[in-house]
Design an enzyme around this catalytic site. Structure first.
Site, PDB file in Angstrom:
ATOM      1  N   GLU A  65      18.976  24.469  -5.660  1.00 49.05           N
ATOM      2  CA  GLU A  65      18.373  25.425  -6.600  1.00 49.05           C
ATOM      3  C   GLU A  65      19.235  25.494  -7.849  1.00 49.05           C
ATOM      4  O   GLU A  65      18.965  24.833  -8.827  1.00 49.05           O
ATOM      5  CB  GLU A  65      18.216  26.786  -5.921  1.00 49.05           C
ATOM      6  CG  GLU A  65      17.340  27.750  -6.692  1.00 49.05           C
ATOM      7  CD  GLU A  65      16.945  28.956  -5.850  1.00 49.05           C
ATOM      8  OE1 GLU A  65      16.427  29.908  -6.431  1.00 49.05           O
ATOM      9  OE2 GLU A  65      17.160  28.935  -4.621  1.00 49.05           O
ATOM     10  N   GLU A 110      24.061  36.754  -0.971  1.00 50.77           N
ATOM     11  CA  GLU A 110      22.674  36.962  -1.391  1.00 50.77           C
ATOM     12  C   GLU A 110      22.002  38.052  -0.569  1.00 50.77           C
ATOM     13  O   GLU A 110      21.177  38.807  -1.085  1.00 50.77           O
ATOM     14  CB  GLU A 110      21.895  35.650  -1.249  1.00 50.77           C
ATOM     15  CG  GLU A 110      20.457  35.718  -1.710  1.00 50.77           C
ATOM     16  CD  GLU A 110      19.799  34.354  -1.702  1.00 50.77           C
ATOM     17  OE1 GLU A 110      18.742  34.205  -2.353  1.00 50.77           O
ATOM     18  OE2 GLU A 110      20.328  33.420  -1.054  1.00 50.77           O
TER      19      GLU A 110
END
Length: 966
Positions: A475, A744
């Site tokens: 990503e 996260e």
């Protein structure tokens, strides 16, 4: 008369600006004096050619100007010429008449200024000899002759891809992954290098290594290839100046030669394969035999996107040694760097057979059994393979990739099976944009100090040319929502002027014709215009203005800001509500439905709240830029959106319609509810937190503002309980699990050692580190006034940490100088240390202080130099102070008792009359009955609500002991 001096001069945030396209640059300088209360009264600026070292014939002399301005001072002479070096200096006068010496001169050097000035051609290997899709990197070279008496030499270079530049066998700079990642179709940075010391009269050589990078490497969720173009290419010109005034230019053109190199494969996600036996020694030096090399061809790539580098370069900023080696239960040999980092591993190899392979696989954590965990990488391989040359001693670090890792699995290292791995053979090289450190925070709780370090490491790892969401999986994208929630924390900790200037120019370039903003910038995926994500186009420029007073950037971005708000207004049937389209909502909110990533707060509530917030910021930006008609228009629009929010999402009795923490947080911090009901909304928020056992349920949208909403409405102790919550979910849960960066997910590693889903489980994801902004502004109290940017008028208002903390300190290196605010509780005395830079003033609020007991360095504040005003307030004293260093002290007992009893105890325990009786027996002499009265009133209220909980004498005894300690 006091003495003042100028301690630092900056041009466009830099101490030396080499290669800029800004023809009218801005300057900032810092003043210093041992005296207090220093304000600049006047200044004088001079700019001259760099050869005029004594400023005998300045090209621009402002003369003495009466002004207090000492930051973002724009050059007002004739436009600077291309490829020219200048020197700048400044002197200042204080309001008391002191005159400084001239500052040390700084160098400002322009680049090519305009794309039309390029002479070089884009080159790539002849596709008939080396296929354009060849995985090995390209090597490009050119030899040339120079005369003697070289005065200066500059290279201007860039690439469609990423490149390394060599002159006569030496690397021309420390830059890594140049030219960085921009919206290449619109903007492509070039770099300027001073290579004077690398050249010699006679034969010389230039060499370029050229890799895919972001330009044509695999990017995004689908591993997309050739995102921007299918050719790697280089563009370079070298300008050499001689003492007699002549100039010689060497450019990239069809005369160059090409070959493939020892980097057989390189990709940002997947890693690198390097075969040292394929190295062509001397390939970048004069006299190398390149007769077997291929010709190059020129390409018709555009010049219009070219601009001088805006961002800090990506470089190796730190080297760290692994702290230990080990063998996992699965039998793998691993290195532990001791820190989750972003960068590359350098290895030193001895005794390897030619062609033998060493494989490095990178990961962030170990699993519950102690094996290395690769699951969260998804398709990213994060693998580096080195094939040995067979030389006695070899060294290697990857060139065109980076990894996010703490642990490295090593295979094939010579002797590892017999002797294990040697720590001395490996070194971690930390990579990120070379931002100067500008912020500090520390307190009496080492867990919070570790959290602060995790916030800083998370920023370093994810500020690698763009503000990425994560640095390890497939990503690594510039998510707009992540950037806007974290930007204030980021700008406190590191100098982000060039970093966000560059990125915001890309945001504007990627903005869609209808005003929508992509989810990620640079944009390589589908999707755009989610609330809180697209709002980065407004929030980030405004925050930059707040920190740096950067009105030029604000003006540059203003049209983009307007277009975003106008886009929102055009959505749906109601122009004052945003209740249409896709939104991420309160992403990863813990109150989400099972299996859903979106929290329970309605997306139209979040969207309309951000609509109102962006309207307000655009209106304020119009005020700053003196755009009176726009200001009136957007102030009115803001009022209409706020009114619509209240009608849609606030009940007639003053409750927020959505019973979620995030809904209440946004209503408070974006000022969306009537003043008369703010106390009720804040009490409801506090109750939502307390009833959840002091745990949050917020996601990406609510979390950054949660503690602000509590502290600013009388519930600072609740906010502190949230911060110090060590169980899941809480900021210190990950710290308790050994985290060295921000996760996260609150439970990326669960208490039983298992992992959250592999699909989205980064262990280096800075968003929740946005709590740092609240730590600096509220716990330490180092804050700014929104109406006076760049800390010209500083606001200091520490909210002391109750029973949790006895010490906190923050410091920030502003454009004016160092600001510091720290406090210590010691034996019933509160000490507050303050540092205010010259040419600024501060408002200092000291809660619980009485003017007659308040001392500064042992003197009553009414007679102290530098203290300009003393005002009594309901809960303490407010001072206006000038520049200088101060140490205040006053008795703190009453303040800390009140903080503890009123906020903590009553929210910690549901007390009944039995509790009152026990406390009466234990502590009436300590609190003179005040606590009993408070508890009694609370008890009656709880009896009415039928929420009586019996409290043991043991528990209450513990409370009393804590009170006695206070």
């Amino acid at each position: 008369m006091s003495v003042i001096e100028i301690t630092e001069v900056l041009c466009e945030y830099r101490k030396r600006l080499l290669g800029t396209d800004i023809a009218m640059p801005r300057f900032s300088w810092k003043l210093h004096s041992a005296e207090r209360g220093i304000i600049q009264h006047a200044c004088r600026l001079q700019l001259t050619l760099a050869d005029d070292i004594d400023f005998h014939d300045p090209l621009w002399d402002s003369g003495k100007i009466e002004t207090e301005q000492s930051i973002q001072f724009a050059y007002e002479g004739k436009e600077l010429r291309a490829r020219t070096a200048y020197s700048f200096r400044v002197k200042a006068w204080s309001s008391c008449g002191a005159e400084s010496e001239w500052s040390e001169a700084i160098t400002v050097e322009t680049g090519l200024l305009h794309p039309s000035q390029w002479q070089a051609k884009w080159i790539t290997p002849d596709v008939n000899r080396i296929h354009r899709e060849s995985e090995p990197i390209f090597q490009l070279r050119r030899e040339f002759e120079l005369d003697h008496d070289i005065v200066s030499a500059r290279v201007y270079a860039t690439a469609a891809g990423v490149y390394e530049l060599y002159i006569n066998g030496q690397q021309a700079s420390d830059d890594v992954l140049a030219p960085g990642w921009t919206s290449y179709h619109h903007r492509l940075q070039y770099q300027t290098y001073d290579v004077t010391a690398l050249l010699r009269n006679g034969g010389n050589a230039i060499g370029i290594w050229l890799g895919d990078g972001w330009y044509r490497g695999k990017l995004g969720f689908n591993d997309a290839h050739f995102v921007y173009g299918d050719h790697r290419a280089a563009l370079l010109e070298l300008h050499v100046r001689y003492r007699d005034g002549r100039e010689q230019v060497v450019i990239s053109d069809s005369s160059w030669k090409a070959s493939t190199g020892p980097v057989l494969y390189s990709n940002l996600y997947h890693g690198e394969v390097y075969d040292a036996s394929l190295e062509q020694h001397g390939w970048n030096e004069h006299g190398f035999d390149d007769s077997h090399w291929s010709p190059v061809q020129t390409l018709r790539l555009p010049y219009e996107p070219l601009l001088a580098q805006e961002n800090w370069a990506t470089v190796v900023t730190q080297k760290i040694q692994p702290v230990k080696t080990g063998i996992t239960p699965a039998g793998a040999h691993i290195l532990d760097m001791g820190q989750n980092m972003v960068g590359r591993l350098r290895l030193s190899v001895r005794g390897a057979d030619k062609g033998s392979e060493i494989t490095l696989r990178f990961a962030e954590v170990l699993d519950a059994e102690g094996n290395i965990y690769f699951g969260n990488l998804r398709t990213a391989k994060q693998t580096v393979t080195y094939r040995a040359s067979g030389d006695e001693h070899e060294q290697y670090a990857p060139h065109f990739t980076f990894q996010g890792f703490r642990y490295v699995q090593v295979e094939g290292y010579p002797g590892q099976e017999q002797h294990g791995l040697s720590l001395a053979d490996f070194s971690g090289e930390v990579l990120h944009s070379d931002m100067p450190s500008t912020g500090e925070f520390a307190c009496s709780d080492d867990r919070i100090n570790q959290l602060q370090q995790n916030i800083r490491w998370g920023q370093r790892g994810n500020f690698l040319d763009v503000p990425t969401d994560c640095p390890q999986r497939d990503e690594r994208l510039g998510w707009t929502g992540d950037a806007q929630v974290f930007i204030s924390t980021a700008l406190f900790n590191y100098g982000g002027g060039p970093f966000f200037t560059k990125w915001l120019h890309d945001v504007q370039a990627e903005q869609q014709p209808d005003g929508g903003i992509p989810f990620v910038v640079p944009n390589i995926i589908e999707g755009s215009s989610s609330a809180a994500w697209g709002d980065a186009a407004v929030i980030c420029p405004w925050t930059m203005y707040q920190y740096y007073g950067d009105t030029r950037l604000l003006a540059e971005q203003y049209d983009s800001m307007k277009r975003w708000v106008d886009y929102i207004r055009a959505q749906g049937e109601d122009e004052y509500l945003w209740n249409t389209g896709f939104h991420f909502g309160d992403w990863l909110g813990l109150d989400a439905k099972e299996g859903d990533y979106v929290g329970a707060t309605p997306t139209d509530l979040i969207a309309t709240a951000y609509y109102a917030y962006s309207c307000r910021l655009v209106a304020q930006a119009a005020d700053v830029l003196n755009l009176l008609d726009d200001a009136a228009y957007y102030h009115l629009l803001h009022e209409q959106v706020v009114r619509a929010f209240r009608e849609e999402f606030v009940t007639l009795r003053g409750r927020i319609a959505a019973p979620t923490q995030t809904a209440h947080v946004l209503a408070l911090v974006f000022d969306l509810v009537e003043p008369a009901i703010r106390a009720r909304v804040a009490a409801d928020l506090n109750r939502l937190v307390v009833d959840n056992d002091y745990h949050l349920t917020t996601g990406f949208v609510g979390t950054p503002y949660l503690c602000f909403a509590l502290s600013d409405h009388g519930y600072h102790e609740t906010a502190m309980r949230l911060l110090t919550q060590q169980s899941y979910p809480g900021w210190l849960y990950s710290v308790s699990q050994g985290a060295t960066t921000i996760w996260e997910h609150w439970d990326s590693i669960k208490p039983d050692g298992s992992f959250w889903s592999d699909d989205m489980n980064s262990f280096n994801h800075y968003s929740y580190g946005a709590v740092g902004d609240w730590m600096y502004r509220r716990i330490a109290g180092l804050d700014m006034r929104e109406d006076t940017p760049a800390y010209r008028r500083i606001r200091l208002h520490p909210q002391f940490g109750g029973r949790q903390l006895t010490y906190a300190r923050a410091a920030h290196e502003s454009l004016y100088g160092t600001i510091e605010c720290g406090w210590t509780l010691d034996h019933g005395q509160l000490f507050v240390n303050v540092r205010i830079p010259a040419n600024t003033t501060a408002s200092l609020t000291l809660r619980g202080a009485a003017a007659e007991q308040l001392l500064e360095s042992g003197q009553n504040v009414h007679v102290v130099a530098g203290i300009l005003r003393v005002e009594k307030e309901a809960d303490g004293v407010r001072l206006k102070i000038g520049s200088g260093v101060y140490r205040f002290s006053y008795p703190a007992g009453g303040l800390f008792r009140r903080t503890y009893t009123e906020q903590t105890m009553l929210s910690e325990l549901q007390m009944d009359q039995q509790a009152v009786d026990v406390l009466n027996r234990h502590a009436p002499q300590l609190l003179n009955g005040a606590l009993t009265n408070i508890v009694h009133q609370s008890s009656l209220r709880q009896i009415a609500d039928n929420k009586i909980t019996r409290v043991s004498e043991e528990t209450l005894g513990r409370i009393v002991n804590e009170l006695q300690h206070l």
